[in-house]
Design an enzyme around this catalytic site. Structure first.
Site, short mmCIF file in Angstrom:
data_model
loop_
_atom_site.label_atom_id
_atom_site.label_comp_id
_atom_site.label_asym_id
_atom_site.label_seq_id
_atom_site.Cartn_x
_atom_site.Cartn_y
_atom_site.Cartn_z
N CYS A 104 6.40 3.70 -4.38
CA CYS A 104 7.39 3.94 -3.33
C CYS A 104 8.81 3.79 -3.91
CB CYS A 104 7.13 3.00 -2.15
SG CYS A 104 7.94 3.51 -0.62
N HIS A 190 1.26 4.16 -0.88
CA HIS A 190 0.89 2.79 -1.23
C HIS A 190 -0.60 2.70 -1.58
CE1 HIS A 190 4.66 0.77 -0.11
NE2 HIS A 190 4.78 1.76 0.74
N GLU A 192 -2.11 0.30 -2.84
CA GLU A 192 -2.58 -1.08 -2.71
C GLU A 192 -3.17 -1.41 -1.35
OE1 GLU A 192 1.89 -1.35 -1.69
OE2 GLU A 192 0.52 -0.07 -2.81
#
Length: 693
Positions: A104, A190, A192
């Site tokens: 990001c 993202h 994660e």
């Protein structure tokens, strides 16, 4: 070059690495740019059995190189790379030969350093999207050409830096860049978080195939580290642990019992008056079975009438303070949480006094988790994370005790699912380990308190946009300036689906005059709820689609609900005055009991991570001509499915939870006196948080 607008290095740049006292051979360093998901990156890396350490973004390149880190991950963050207050960093990190993954903000930063440009788009992307990927890229090896990911950003890469190629796109927005020869990769999404379906594969590709890490970092190591830390910090002192009976505080107590002598651990359960039906009794019984003797304190009166000190105003940066209203007269969610957190500490101190213990020789233990600290923007979790909400176990008073070294938080680096794994390692019974979380403030943060409706200047225009969305198939035939805004915020695919849905179903969408907390783009949002009603049977897949689409178009909306029952003809524009009084709490307690009892009996409780039941000050179905006052309230069922409580999705009726189970909840809750309507929360996280406050 981007040295936080190019000039000087801050005095504290370099974090804990510059003294050279540690060596992290084979580990990954996560440079924290202030992301709410910073610690989720850490957890995902550790899930893959790779050691990771988090340091400030400004950590110098030479320190990273000298300490033996194998690779670098740069987190997201709430800033713009062009902002005057953009965080400083050392651009030399890109020249020391370490593989780098920028996430990001990290991708935008990387692109800018190498001569590319970033600019603010007219449309934010906040939510789950299908993106296209170049799966010949090493980072995306083994993935499909289209993948579902979480995007949450306003700025986007415009001109891609020389030497980099675009490896992922979300429509016309760059979602991934790579310079494979230098092992530099950037993703706008993202990987994660759980909402990115194959994010773990992407991280595994980076860690193992690109960076060459080996997986030798285990849960057992972390358990031993927790026990070592407790022994080292506590010594022969005593520890007061506040037990809610949930998995966090129970695992915390089990760790304390394993690390210390039994007479050193004082376990206290405080009934704050906001517990679920028969909660305190069942907590005491369950913990006794584990051999944990618990002192139960009924402190409902102290909490109802509790106060705390607060800044004069949010803008006032001086040390001046004011005394808050009592909790049972407070409507602000932040103030409610602070009063509750500080009252917990005051009662803990009273317990210490009653037991004739010396306060300076007693530690306070909490089952605080990483998401609590991240959402509270605690420095323990992240030096830069933007405040989303204050958690009751991370108030100013708790932080003061923490600064004095008087707080023990052995689970502060753990997320909820990791705590469950640790609980099983500690031989705790499965019914405790797999229990749904229940917040420390209890039902207090599941009552939306209000004295007056939340209606700002943007209320009418936003309602007009919602009307266009709900009747899109007809709206496209009538040119309107707001229609162009809707089209500008949506893709052709979105518009086609919207046409299909609104052609098949008669929908009504409107704002509700209340506000709830959410998270968008690493920052707190505190704004409207959109209600949807229909004369048709709910098409849940279509409703979930609308709940994803609406907050993208209207950034002042962070939550979307479906309202059961006939179409709402006159949306409420006022509220029922609602505070934390015994009658209000009794109504919510019964609604919560009915909903959870039905969920347990259905056998689907294990499929749902958490199910908050919320009481709102909304009275529907009143004839405005009769000027009937608002005196009833409405209930929201918030099913939530997640692996880490940092992101998640609602359970879709008919998929993760049977429609009949939801309808049974609606039927039973509707029987409770004073209930107007039942609503179902359709919102993912982000933009809505797990709880409504």
């Amino acid at each position: 070059m981007a040295l936080c607008n190019g000039d000087s290095k801050p005095e504290n740049a370099g974090g804990d690495l510059k003294d050279g006292s540690h060596h992290y051979e084979g580990a990954v360093v996560i440079l924290d740019a202030g992301a709410q998901y910073g610690k989720v990156i850490d957890r995902r890396v550790r899930e893959l059995f790779v050691q990771s350490e988090i340091f400030p973004l400004e950590t110098p390149a030479f320190a990273i190189k000298e300490q033996g880190f194998r690779a670098i991950i740069i987190s997201g963050g709430p800033n713009s790379v062009y902002a005057e207050d953009a965080p400083w960093f050392d651009p030399a990190i890109f020249t020391i030969g370490k593989p780098i993954l920028g996430i990001c903000y990290g991708m935008q930063m990387m692109n800018k350093v190498f001569g590319g440009t970033v600019h603010k788009k007219s449309v934010r992307e906040d939510g789950v999207f299908n993106i296209s990927m170049d799966n010949t890229c090493s980072l995306f090896r083994g993935l499909q050409k289209e993948e579902i990911v979480l995007l949450t950003h306003g700025d986007s890469v415009d001109k891609v830096a020389d030497g980099f190629k675009v490896v992922a796109r979300s429509g016309n927005i760059v979602a991934g860049i790579a310079n494979e020869s230098k092992k530099l990769y950037g993703v706008q999404f993202h990987p994660e978080v759980g909402l990115t379906e194959n994010g773990k594969v992407i991280l595994k590709n980076f860690l193992y195939d690109i960076a060459g890490c080996s997986g030798n970092f285990t849960v057992q190591n972390r358990e031993l580290e927790c026990i070592r830390e407790i022994k080292e910090k506590v010594g022969t002192s005593k520890v007061l642990v506040l037990l809610s009976g949930g998995v966090d505080s129970t695992v915390c107590t089990a760790l304390l019992n394993r690390a210390l002598n039994q007479d050193q651990v004082i376990a206290v359960h405080i009934d704050n008056g906001f517990m679920r039906k028969r909660e305190s009794q069942s907590v005491e019984e369950a913990l006794k079975k584990l051999g944990i003797q618990v002192k139960v304190i009924n402190a409902a009166h102290s909490f109802y009438n509790g106060t705390t000190t607060l800044p004069i105003s949010d803008e006032d940066r001086t040390p001046r303070k004011r005394i808050s209203k009592t909790l049972n007269m407070t409507t602000s969610p932040e103030e409610k949480r602070k009063i509750i957190g500080d009252t917990f500490v005051k009662i803990a101190n009273e317990v210490i006094g009653e037991m004739s213990l010396k306060p300076e020789e007693v530690f306070l233990a909490q089952g605080t988790l990483r998401p609590d600290l991240i959402e509270s923007a605690s420095l323990v979790a992240s030096g830069k994370a933007e405040l989303i909400k204050t958690h009751h176990n991370d108030t100013e008073l708790i932080r003061k005790l923490r600064e004095e070294g008087k707080v023990i938080e052995p689970l502060k680096d753990f997320h909820k699912d990791e705590v469950r794994i640790l609980g099983r390692e500690l031989d705790l019974p499965e019914e405790l380990v797999s229990r749904h979380p229940f917040p420390g403030p209890g039902l207090a943060i599941r009552v939306i308190c209000a004295e007056e409706p939340y209606i700002c200047k943007d209320f009418p225009e936003t309602n007009n946009i919602l009307k266009i969305v709900a009747d899109f198939s007809a709206s496209v035939k009538k040119p309107h300036t707001l229609l162009q805004r809707v089209k500008a915020c949506t893709t052709e695919e979105d518009q086609e689906k919207l046409m299909q849905i609104t052609s098949l179903h008669s929908l009504n969408a409107f704002l509700l005059p209340i506000k709830t907390v959410g998270v968008q783009g690493d920052c707190r949002s505190y704004s409207y709820v959109c209600g949807i009603s229909s004369k048709d049977e709910p098409d849940w897949e279509s409703l979930i689609f609308l709940a994803r689409l609406i907050p993208r178009m209207c950034h002042n909306i962070n939550r979307v609900v479906y309202i059961f029952g006939p179409p709402v003809k006159e949306p409420p524009t006022d509220v029922t005055p609602t505070f934390l009084t015994t009658g209000v709490l009794s109504t919510l307690r019964q609604a919560d009991f009915e909903a959870h009892n039905i969920l347990r009996e259905s056998g689907f409780a294990g499929k749902i991570s958490q199910m908050p039941v919320i009481l709102t000050p909304l009275h529907f179905d009143r004839d405005p001509l009769q000027k009937q006052p608002s005196c009833q309230r409405s209930v929201v069922i918030r099913t939530f499915i997640t692996s880490d409580f940092m992101t998640g999705v609602p359970a879709t009726p008919g998929n993760e939870i049977p429609v009949e189970v939801v309808l049974k909840m609606v039927t039973e809750i509707k029987k409770i006196p004073g209930i107007s309507r039942i609503m179902y929360d359709l919102t993912s996280k982000p933009p809505g948080t797990t709880e409504w406050e």
